[in-house]
Design a protein around this motif. Structure first.
Motif, PDB file in Angstrom:
ATOM      1  N   SER A  33       0.842  -1.185   0.000  1.00  0.00           N
ATOM      2  CA  SER A  33       0.000   0.000   0.000  1.00  0.00           C
ATOM      3  C   SER A  33       0.880   1.238   0.000  1.00  0.00           C
ATOM      4  O   SER A  33       1.607   1.494   0.971  1.00  0.00           O
ATOM      5  N   ALA A  34       0.793   1.997  -1.072  1.00  0.00           N
ATOM      6  CA  ALA A  34       1.553   3.244  -1.137  1.00  0.00           C
ATOM      7  C   ALA A  34       0.993   4.262  -0.151  1.00  0.00           C
ATOM      8  O   ALA A  34       1.724   5.124   0.334  1.00  0.00           O
ATOM      9  N   ASP A  35      -0.301   4.156   0.172  1.00  0.00           N
ATOM     10  CA  ASP A  35      -0.922   5.093   1.116  1.00  0.00           C
ATOM     11  C   ASP A  35      -0.342   4.960   2.521  1.00  0.00           C
ATOM     12  O   ASP A  35      -0.038   5.942   3.176  1.00  0.00           O
ATOM     13  N   SER A  36      -0.197   3.710   2.979  1.00  0.00           N
ATOM     14  CA  SER A  36       0.281   3.501   4.353  1.00  0.00           C
ATOM     15  C   SER A  36       1.754   3.119   4.416  1.00  0.00           C
ATOM     16  O   SER A  36       2.352   3.119   5.488  1.00  0.00           O
ATOM     17  N   GLY A  37       2.337   2.757   3.269  1.00  0.00           N
ATOM     18  CA  GLY A  37       3.735   2.345   3.256  1.00  0.00           C
ATOM     19  C   GLY A  37       3.961   0.977   3.861  1.00  0.00           C
ATOM     20  O   GLY A  37       5.063   0.655   4.296  1.00  0.00           O
ATOM     21  N   THR A  38       2.913   0.169   3.886  1.00  0.00           N
ATOM     22  CA  THR A  38       3.014  -1.161   4.483  1.00  0.00           C
ATOM     23  C   THR A  38       2.772  -2.248   3.443  1.00  0.00           C
ATOM     24  O   THR A  38       2.176  -1.997   2.394  1.00  0.00           O
ATOM     25  N   THR A  39       3.226  -3.424   3.761  1.00  0.00           N
ATOM     26  CA  THR A  39       2.990  -4.593   2.913  1.00  0.00           C
ATOM     27  C   THR A  39       2.183  -5.601   3.706  1.00  0.00           C
ATOM     28  O   THR A  39       2.515  -5.902   4.846  1.00  0.00           O
TER      29      THR A  39
END
Length: 93
Positions: A33-39
């Protein structure tokens, strides 16, 4: 005045209906997720679908019943498509 639940009729959830088509595959995968920077990591698409249902219920988009109905409709459509459209070509075996 606070929000008092879903403001629409309890219609089948379209997102779970579309998402369930991939549920037949039991392939581990991840999504960034580019929004949260998480995978996020999933054991298979069915695990991701369960999270879609939860997110849409908690987000107030649909009721649980609507998303479960949507997933059921998606599974039925997928089964029909596989049985009628995704067949081997004549002479390909």
């Amino acid at each position: 005045m606070g929000r008092r639940g879903v403001r629409r009729p309890d219609l089948a959830g379209g997102h779970p209906a579309r998402s369930v088509a991939a549920g037949a595959a039991r392939v581990p995968f991840s999504g960034y997720s580019a929004d949260s920077g998480t995978t996020r990591y999933f054991r298979g698409f069915s695990q991701a679908l369960a999270e879609v249902v939860e997110a849409r219920v908690w987000g107030g988009i649909h009721t649980r019943t609507a998303d479960e109905r949507g997933a059921k409709i998606g599974a039925q459509v997928t089964a029909y498509m596989v049985a009628h459209y995704f067949t081997p070509r004549p002479g390909s075996r």
